[in-house]
Design an enzyme around this catalytic site. Structure first.
Site, PDB file in Angstrom:
ATOM      1  N   ARG A 150       0.864  -1.181   0.000  1.00 28.78           N
ATOM      2  CA  ARG A 150       0.000   0.000   0.000  1.00 28.78           C
ATOM      3  C   ARG A 150       0.899   1.229   0.000  1.00 28.78           C
ATOM      4  NH1 ARG A 150      -2.281  -3.477   3.925  1.00 28.78           N
ATOM      5  NH2 ARG A 150      -4.406  -4.183   3.416  1.00 28.78           N
ATOM      6  N   LYS A 183      -1.823  -2.105   8.667  1.00 25.49           N
ATOM      7  CA  LYS A 183      -2.902  -1.391   9.341  1.00 25.49           C
ATOM      8  C   LYS A 183      -2.970  -1.839  10.797  1.00 25.49           C
ATOM      9  CE  LYS A 183      -5.878  -0.735   5.290  1.00 25.49           C
ATOM     10  NZ  LYS A 183      -7.183  -1.063   4.674  1.00 25.49           N
ATOM     11  N   HIS A 254      -2.373   2.025  -6.501  1.00 27.76           N
ATOM     12  CA  HIS A 254      -3.088   0.824  -6.073  1.00 27.76           C
ATOM     13  C   HIS A 254      -3.160  -0.213  -7.196  1.00 27.76           C
ATOM     14  CE1 HIS A 254      -5.018  -0.686  -2.505  1.00 27.76           C
ATOM     15  NE2 HIS A 254      -5.958  -1.243  -3.228  1.00 27.76           N
ATOM     16  N   ARG A 257      -0.474  -2.649  -6.793  1.00 21.95           N
ATOM     17  CA  ARG A 257      -0.786  -3.667  -5.770  1.00 21.95           C
ATOM     18  C   ARG A 257      -1.580  -4.813  -6.395  1.00 21.95           C
ATOM     19  NH1 ARG A 257      -1.359  -4.489  -0.231  1.00 21.95           N
ATOM     20  NH2 ARG A 257      -3.387  -5.182   0.549  1.00 21.95           N
ATOM     21  N   HIS A 280      -3.722  -9.134   3.967  1.00 19.24           N
ATOM     22  CA  HIS A 280      -5.174  -9.269   4.108  1.00 19.24           C
ATOM     23  C   HIS A 280      -5.502 -10.053   5.374  1.00 19.24           C
ATOM     24  CE1 HIS A 280      -6.015  -8.781  -0.487  1.00 19.24           C
ATOM     25  NE2 HIS A 280      -5.920  -7.624   0.139  1.00 19.24           N
ATOM     26  N   TYR A 289      -7.934 -12.504  -6.623  1.00 20.08           N
ATOM     27  CA  TYR A 289      -6.779 -12.510  -7.520  1.00 20.08           C
ATOM     28  C   TYR A 289      -6.598 -13.839  -8.244  1.00 20.08           C
ATOM     29  CZ  TYR A 289      -5.809  -8.115  -5.243  1.00 20.08           C
ATOM     30  OH  TYR A 289      -5.928  -6.831  -4.769  1.00 20.08           O
TER      31      TYR A 289
END
Length: 306
Positions: A150, A183, A254, A257, A280, A289
């Protein structure tokens, strides 16, 4: 007992929404323009079917307006936005005492179909890399393409997050390592392949030159020409420049990514490894994906036909 509100006309309600309610909410200019345009369209529709006051408007009238928008072939996302504009407007009418009942509460916004993520084809990402000679920019784009980072994860990298091998080789045991802040302040280590290690070593030599020239120090991995940490916006502008030079449209940070994850899956990478690479929390998010990778594999089958 509450007094019955005095009727307010369609135009008067719109004027109060535009002139009083929105300024009091300190909304962005673009948001104000969209709200006004959306509600004005509703007003024109209601006037066209003979209504004059907001207390005359029923749920079926609002639904009729949305049906008309659908008939005009407006996209689901546009109709969705207009629905929320109407709901916001009705909150204004009720909040300012012009209405007791709020039919817009029961108005259901149309669902927005999920769009397939944009990823770069092999030709596109090779064309992108071919545009870049600056060692810092090469290292940044290579990291994006190899790890699917990210933007905030890349811009937040520090020198102490990086471990590079003494000599860069393609030996499977001779990988680098980088610590990524995910995150929620979670930190994870990810391996660096030889392409990423090579690009980073080239950048670190150039980085030392910048720091000596500016007579400064920094623990940020990526710096601008003044020896300061590179901002998110600077990284975005840099990538936009190279995408434009390569003639690649509808792509962003993005997109890289998505590109990393899609091509990793197409080359046989297992889904758990992709989940770890992207950070994730749910495997279901990563599953997307796998289907994107099938498109890449189909292209390869056609291109490599014997």
């Amino acid at each position: 007992m509450d007094a019955t509100p005095s009727p307010i006309s369609l135009n008067a309600g719109l004027l109060e929404f535009v002139g009083v309610y929105m300024p009091s909410r300190d909304l962005a200019r673009k948001t104000r323009e969209e709200y006004e345009r959306d509600v004005r369209g509703l007003v024109e529709y209601l006037q066209g079917i003979g209504l004059e006051y907001w207390d005359e408007v029923e749920l079926k009238n609002l639904q009729g307006y949305l049906a008309e928008l659908d008939g005009r072939k407006l996209t689901a996302s546009t109709r969705n936005r207009k629905t929320y504009s109407i709901k916001t407007f009705y909150n204004c009418l009720v909040g300012r005492g012009h209405l007791i009942d709020n039919p817009a509460e029961r108005l259901v916004p149309p669902s927005i179909p999920k769009r397939e993520p944009r990823f770069l084809s092999t030709v596109e990402y090779n064309a992108l890399l071919a545009q870049i000679s600056n060692p810092r920019d090469k290292a940044i784009v290579t990291l994006f393409l190899q790890l699917g980072l990210r933007l905030s994860e890349l811009s937040g990298l520090k020198m102490f997050d990086l471990q590079l091998p003494g000599r860069v080789t393609k030996d499977p045991e001779n990988v680098g390592l980088i610590r990524i802040k995910r995150k929620g302040s979670k930190k994870e280590h990810q391996p660096l392949n030889w392409k990423a290690c090579e690009a980073l070593k080239n950048w670190l030599r150039a980085r030392e030159t910048i720091l000596r020239r500016q007579q400064t120090e920094s623990d940020a991995l990526f710096l601008n020409k003044y020896g300061e940490a590179l901002s998110n916006r600077s990284i975005q502008r840099m990538l936009e420049k190279y995408l434009d030079q390569a003639g690649i449209e509808y792509a962003s940070v993005h997109t890289l990514r998505h590109t990393a994850a899609t091509h990793y899956a197409a080359k046989g990478g297992d889904i758990k490894s992709i989940q770890d690479m992207l950070g994730h929390s749910s495997l279901e998010t990563t599953q997307l994906y796998v289907s994107l990778a099938q498109k890449v594999q189909q292209q390869m089958v056609q291109k490599l036909a014997l």
